[in-house]
Design a protein around this motif. Structure first.
Motif, PDB file in Angstrom:
ATOM      1  N   GLU A  10       0.829  -1.209   0.000  1.00  0.00           N
ATOM      2  CA  GLU A  10       0.000   0.000   0.000  1.00  0.00           C
ATOM      3  C   GLU A  10       0.858   1.252   0.000  1.00  0.00           C
ATOM      4  OE1 GLU A  10      -2.776  -0.239   3.172  1.00  0.00           O
ATOM      5  OE2 GLU A  10      -4.118  -1.529   2.022  1.00  0.00           O
ATOM      6  N   ALA A  62       2.211   1.640  -3.420  1.00  0.00           N
ATOM      7  CA  ALA A  62       1.160   2.046  -4.357  1.00  0.00           C
ATOM      8  C   ALA A  62       0.809   3.511  -4.149  1.00  0.00           C
ATOM      9  CB  ALA A  62      -0.076   1.167  -4.176  1.00  0.00           C
ATOM     10  N   ALA A  63       0.773   3.941  -2.882  1.00  0.00           N
ATOM     11  CA  ALA A  63       0.429   5.330  -2.584  1.00  0.00           C
ATOM     12  C   ALA A  63       1.472   6.290  -3.150  1.00  0.00           C
ATOM     13  CB  ALA A  63       0.291   5.537  -1.083  1.00  0.00           C
ATOM     14  N   LEU A  64       2.708   5.811  -3.310  1.00  0.00           N
ATOM     15  CA  LEU A  64       3.742   6.655  -3.901  1.00  0.00           C
ATOM     16  C   LEU A  64       3.591   6.761  -5.413  1.00  0.00           C
ATOM     17  CD1 LEU A  64       6.846   5.484  -1.875  1.00  0.00           C
ATOM     18  CD2 LEU A  64       5.911   7.783  -1.915  1.00  0.00           C
ATOM     19  N   GLY A  65       2.737   5.907  -5.970  1.00  0.00           N
ATOM     20  CA  GLY A  65       2.525   5.949  -7.410  1.00  0.00           C
ATOM     21  C   GLY A  65       3.335   4.927  -8.178  1.00  0.00           C
ATOM     22  N   LEU A  66       3.931   3.969  -7.467  1.00  0.00           N
ATOM     23  CA  LEU A  66       4.664   2.909  -8.168  1.00  0.00           C
ATOM     24  C   LEU A  66       3.689   1.953  -8.840  1.00  0.00           C
ATOM     25  CD1 LEU A  66       7.444   2.114  -5.547  1.00  0.00           C
ATOM     26  CD2 LEU A  66       7.733   3.223  -7.748  1.00  0.00           C
ATOM     27  N   ARG A  67       4.156   1.358  -9.953  1.00  0.00           N
ATOM     28  CA  ARG A  67       3.309   0.421 -10.686  1.00  0.00           C
ATOM     29  C   ARG A  67       3.397  -0.963 -10.047  1.00  0.00           C
ATOM     30  NH1 ARG A  67       3.288   1.258 -16.080  1.00  0.00           N
ATOM     31  NH2 ARG A  67       1.960  -0.584 -16.043  1.00  0.00           N
ATOM     32  N   ARG A  68       2.406  -1.808 -10.384  1.00  0.00           N
ATOM     33  CA  ARG A  68       2.331  -3.125  -9.763  1.00  0.00           C
ATOM     34  C   ARG A  68       3.611  -3.940  -9.958  1.00  0.00           C
ATOM     35  NH1 ARG A  68      -3.496  -4.668 -10.708  1.00  0.00           N
ATOM     36  NH2 ARG A  68      -2.733  -5.115 -12.787  1.00  0.00           N
ATOM     37  N   GLN A 120       6.594  -2.809 -10.545  1.00  0.00           N
ATOM     38  CA  GLN A 120       7.684  -2.190  -9.789  1.00  0.00           C
ATOM     39  C   GLN A 120       7.582  -2.551  -8.313  1.00  0.00           C
ATOM     40  OE1 GLN A 120       6.696   1.814 -10.984  1.00  0.00           O
ATOM     41  NE2 GLN A 120       8.491   1.977 -12.306  1.00  0.00           N
ATOM     42  N   ARG A 152      -8.258   6.521   2.373  1.00  0.00           N
ATOM     43  CA  ARG A 152      -7.842   5.485   1.431  1.00  0.00           C
ATOM     44  C   ARG A 152      -8.643   5.552   0.138  1.00  0.00           C
ATOM     45  NH1 ARG A 152      -5.161   1.250   3.521  1.00  0.00           N
ATOM     46  NH2 ARG A 152      -6.429  -0.237   2.386  1.00  0.00           N
ATOM     47  N   ASN A 199      -7.080   8.322  -2.431  1.00  0.00           N
ATOM     48  CA  ASN A 199      -6.051   7.937  -3.407  1.00  0.00           C
ATOM     49  C   ASN A 199      -6.327   6.567  -4.018  1.00  0.00           C
ATOM     50  OD1 ASN A 199      -5.251   6.198  -1.450  1.00  0.00           O
ATOM     51  ND2 ASN A 199      -3.190   7.027  -1.211  1.00  0.00           N
ATOM     52  N   LEU A 220      -6.933   3.653  -2.921  1.00  0.00           N
ATOM     53  CA  LEU A 220      -6.528   2.369  -2.346  1.00  0.00           C
ATOM     54  C   LEU A 220      -7.782   1.537  -2.096  1.00  0.00           C
ATOM     55  CD1 LEU A 220      -3.687   3.233   0.208  1.00  0.00           C
ATOM     56  CD2 LEU A 220      -3.467   2.020  -1.952  1.00  0.00           C
ATOM     57  N   GLU A 239      -4.471   0.435 -14.518  1.00  0.00           N
ATOM     58  CA  GLU A 239      -3.573   0.417 -13.370  1.00  0.00           C
ATOM     59  C   GLU A 239      -2.534   1.537 -13.467  1.00  0.00           C
ATOM     60  OE1 GLU A 239      -0.203  -1.471 -13.400  1.00  0.00           O
ATOM     61  OE2 GLU A 239       0.061  -0.855 -11.314  1.00  0.00           O
ATOM     62  N   ARG A 240      -1.970   1.735 -14.678  1.00  0.00           N
ATOM     63  CA  ARG A 240      -0.928   2.755 -14.813  1.00  0.00           C
ATOM     64  C   ARG A 240      -1.496   4.158 -14.633  1.00  0.00           C
ATOM     65  NH1 ARG A 240       2.593   3.168 -19.172  1.00  0.00           N
ATOM     66  NH2 ARG A 240       2.513   0.946 -19.622  1.00  0.00           N
ATOM     67  N   ALA A 286      -1.971   4.712 -10.929  1.00  0.00           N
ATOM     68  CA  ALA A 286      -0.667   4.968 -10.324  1.00  0.00           C
ATOM     69  C   ALA A 286      -0.242   6.415 -10.596  1.00  0.00           C
ATOM     70  CB  ALA A 286       0.374   3.995 -10.878  1.00  0.00           C
ATOM     71  N   ALA A 287      -0.506   6.901 -11.806  1.00  0.00           N
ATOM     72  CA  ALA A 287      -0.128   8.275 -12.152  1.00  0.00           C
ATOM     73  C   ALA A 287      -0.901   9.276 -11.283  1.00  0.00           C
ATOM     74  CB  ALA A 287      -0.389   8.533 -13.629  1.00  0.00           C
ATOM     75  N   ARG A 341      -1.998   8.762  -8.306  1.00  0.00           N
ATOM     76  CA  ARG A 341      -1.534   8.691  -6.912  1.00  0.00           C
ATOM     77  C   ARG A 341      -0.261   9.501  -6.688  1.00  0.00           C
ATOM     78  NH1 ARG A 341      -2.462   2.441  -6.612  1.00  0.00           N
ATOM     79  NH2 ARG A 341      -4.609   2.349  -5.843  1.00  0.00           N
ATOM     80  N   ARG A 342       0.494   9.746  -7.770  1.00  0.00           N
ATOM     81  CA  ARG A 342       1.747  10.497  -7.604  1.00  0.00           C
ATOM     82  C   ARG A 342       1.495  11.912  -7.117  1.00  0.00           C
ATOM     83  NH1 ARG A 342       3.682   7.867 -13.165  1.00  0.00           N
ATOM     84  NH2 ARG A 342       3.418   5.788 -12.298  1.00  0.00           N
ATOM     85  N   MET A 382       0.805  10.061   0.932  1.00  0.00           N
ATOM     86  CA  MET A 382       0.073   9.490   2.061  1.00  0.00           C
ATOM     87  C   MET A 382       1.041   9.038   3.149  1.00  0.00           C
ATOM     88  SD  MET A 382      -3.098   6.944   2.031  1.00  0.00           S
ATOM     89  CE  MET A 382      -3.931   6.461   3.531  1.00  0.00           C
ATOM     90  N   ALA A 416      10.788   5.963  -5.109  1.00  0.00           N
ATOM     91  CA  ALA A 416       9.729   6.280  -6.073  1.00  0.00           C
ATOM     92  C   ALA A 416      10.193   7.271  -7.146  1.00  0.00           C
ATOM     93  CB  ALA A 416       8.488   6.776  -5.343  1.00  0.00           C
ATOM     94  N   ARG A 471      12.489   5.322  -9.610  1.00  0.00           N
ATOM     95  CA  ARG A 471      11.769   4.344 -10.449  1.00  0.00           C
ATOM     96  C   ARG A 471      10.905   5.042 -11.470  1.00  0.00           C
ATOM     97  NH1 ARG A 471      14.944   0.628 -10.522  1.00  0.00           N
ATOM     98  NH2 ARG A 471      16.018   1.154  -8.606  1.00  0.00           N
ATOM     99  N   LEU A 472      10.329   6.188 -11.091  1.00  0.00           N
ATOM    100  CA  LEU A 472       9.391   6.858 -11.983  1.00  0.00           C
ATOM    101  C   LEU A 472      10.092   7.934 -12.799  1.00  0.00           C
ATOM    102  CD1 LEU A 472       6.565   6.922  -9.339  1.00  0.00           C
ATOM    103  CD2 LEU A 472       6.745   5.413 -11.313  1.00  0.00           C
TER     104      LEU A 472
END
Lengths: 319, 258
Positions: free
Chosen positions: A200, A203-209, A211, B53, B56, B58, B87-88, B91-92, B94-95, B99, B119, B122-123
């Motif tokens: 979680e 995911a909250a940071l915006g990472l993909r599944r 990753q 939750r 964002n 979740l 999903e992508r 994720a975008a 949520r950036r 949280m 993060a 990676r991004l």
């Protein structure tokens, strides 16, 4: 309060020098074990059926050393494939896609249900099903017939099964696939052991599944995965002896038993096999120790931390 | 969606959520303008955490709409139909939303600096060197410049939570969500975490803070909602609400937490 004052004034108390509790049972055990060990050593030295000279002469013969080599690289290769495929199957199994999840279950079900020796002999005889293996459009004959073309063939290339599915490859496939099934279960348990909060937070940071899986979940799952994987590797090393039945003729156990059969000195060669497998397994155990240490980085004190976290619920703070 | 500039940064409208048969949110509304701090209070099980939750994504909401910076969360409206985002795309979204969790959830296998850098690296938010510099600056800001190479297990709860805040800030979010950030802390460590959050508020970060720290709420909050049984019972200015709660249930709750 008055106690505090008292402590400050009186001299420090005498260091305790008590008579330790005696353990007569331990001395009995020492005696029994010593006698048994002496009997065993006596057996090893005096019983000439062991033929130690013959063992030493043959243990390091070139075909045996080649056998050791085959055993080692078959183990490593099968394990590498087994781990890689096992991770894939475990992730499929945990996937939300029901088709993937079910195919993964079916795979593990089959390869865990069939004994390894049966599996290996089966793979060794797959040549019976197909004389040639060819790559092309699936069901090409049937599709051709549908459109009225006789003997329609859409195949790019192919080869003789006997040249392709040699003992090595059949044995490797058998071991690797069956290992993958066991590894899949181990990896799955490892992934499930990682706290949900980790996924979680990532995911909250915006990472993909993908990753999250690769960077956050799997590295932490490794801590739960490594110890049983070490056991699997050792089990796999020992199971390479089953390759003799594929057959893979250059393999260690096949070679040792061949010498035993040829010279009618089977027992010394059995002892030689024990010694070789003991040696190889011990090497693996040393390697396992270092891998475990690497993947437990950052966790050395975390167990205490977690206990502390739970303690908060009961109103106990601090260290 | 006209006049987006005047729209609040966060718009939660008539959000419903149930877990199986259990309703947890029953038509919750919450508007937070850019630069404002909204405080959410209420007894446990009232749906405060679930609300955060949902913001964002979740958790998927069953009814209602949530917009952050004018963007509908979790869905795309085409005509009169809603389409789930991929999903992508989720994720975008949520950036833009940071949280912070009650249990910190730092990555235990990474050092403090790696936690903060993970993060953005990676991004591909910037070059690695630039990200490292920013991460170090953030850790300095939360007072942990000397802990960059340490693993989280070596830190106190308060330090861990401050790292978690730095980690969320590293994504340069427009909105920060705090889910009871001090509830898992020893009493003497609460202050250091609240100080960091207070500084953020002063700097103009938009935030939704679920908390039981009423003094902090009064001081930092621009608006406050009191939730009970999945609904907003009372909303208003924190000072006013804490001094003169209008609703009976608010009064009963506040009497207990003080």
């Amino acid at each position: 309060m008055s106690g505090e004052v008292g402590v400050q004034q009186s001299p420090p108390p005498e260091v305790i020098r008590a008579v330790p509790v005696r353990h007569p049972g331990r001395w009995v055990a020492v005696g029994v074990v010593t006698i048994l060990a002496a009997m065993f050593a006596h057996l090893l030295v005096t019983n000439d059926r062991f033929e130690w000279a013959f063992i030493v002469d043959n243990m390091f013969a070139p075909p045996i050393l080649r056998g050791v080599w085959t055993t080692v690289w078959m183990t490593l290769l099968a394990m590498t494939i087994g781990i890689a495929l096992g991770v894939v199957v475990a992730v499929m199994r945990l996937s939300a896609n029901p088709v993937l999840s079910w195919s993964a279950w079916l795979f593990t079900w089959f390869f865990r249900a069939v004994p390894r020796i049966v599996l290996l002999v089966l793979f060794g005889n797959l040549g019976i099903l197909w004389a040639r293996l060819e790559l092309g459009l699936p069901f090409d004959r049937q599709l051709g017939a549908l459109f009225g073309i006789q003997d329609f063939s859409a195949r790019i290339f192919g080869f003789d099964t006997r040249t392709f599915l040699t003992g090595y490859l059949a044995g490797l496939l058998g071991l690797a696939l069956s290992e993958a099934a066991y590894m899949a279960e181990i990896v799955r348990a490892g992934i499930l052991s990682v706290d949900r909060g980790q996924t979680e937070a990532a995911a909250a940071l915006g990472l993909r599944r993908t990753q999250i899986l690769r960077r956050i979940v799997l590295p932490q799952a490794m801590r739960a995965i490594i110890p049983p994987t070490g056991n699997e590797l050792i089990a796999l090393l020992k199971d390479t002896a089953l390759l003799a039945y594929v057959p893979v003729t250059s393999e260690l156990w096949f070679q040792l038993s061949a010498i035993g059969a040829r010279t009618f000195k089977l027992f010394p060669m059995l002892v030689a096999a024990c010694l070789w497998y003991l040696f190889l397994t011990s090497l693996l155990m040393i390697g396992q120790h270092f891998v475990e240490r690497y993947f437990s980085r950052g966790f050395d004190v975390s167990r205490q931390a977690r206990v502390r976290l739970r303690g908060w619920g009961a109103g106990q703070g601090g260290k | 969606m006209t006049g987006q500039a005047e729209d609040p940064l966060l718009r939660v409208e008539q959000v419903h959520k149930r877990f199986g048969h259990l309703p947890v949110l029953n038509g919750v509304d919450l508007h937070v303008r850019a630069g404002e701090v909204a405080v959410v209070i209420g007894p446990s099980g009232s749906g405060k955490s679930t609300l955060l939750r949902c913001i964002n994504h979740l958790e998927k909401i069953d009814a209602g709409r949530i917009w952050v910076a004018g963007e509908l969360i979790g869905y795309r409206q085409r005509g009169d139909r809603l389409h789930e985002l991929r999903e992508r795309e989720v994720a975008a979204q949520r950036r833009a939303i940071g949280m912070v969790f009650q249990q910190f959830n730092l990555f235990p296998h990474m050092t403090v600096l790696e936690n903060v850098m993970e993060a953005p690296v990676r991004l591909r938010q910037a070059g690695r060197a630039g990200i490292r510099e920013r991460a170090q600056a953030l850790l300095e800001r939360v007072g942990l410049a000397d802990k960059v190479t340490v693993y989280p297990a070596r830190l106190s709860g308060g330090q861990q939570q401050r790292v978690a805040i730095a980690r969320a800030l590293a994504m340069q979010p427009k909105l920060m969500l705090f889910d009871e950030p001090t509830s898992a802390l020893d009493p003497e460590l609460v202050g250091e975490v609240l100080d960091v959050i207070r500084d953020l508020a002063v700097e103009g970060m938009t935030m939704v803070v679920v908390t039981h720290e009423m003094g902090f709420a009064r001081e930092v909050g621009d608006s406050m909602i009191f939730m009970d049984a999945g609904s907003v019972v009372e909303a208003g200015a924190p000072r006013e609400m804490l001094a003169n709660p209008r609703h009976e249930r608010t009064r009963a709750f506040l009497a207990k937490v003080r």
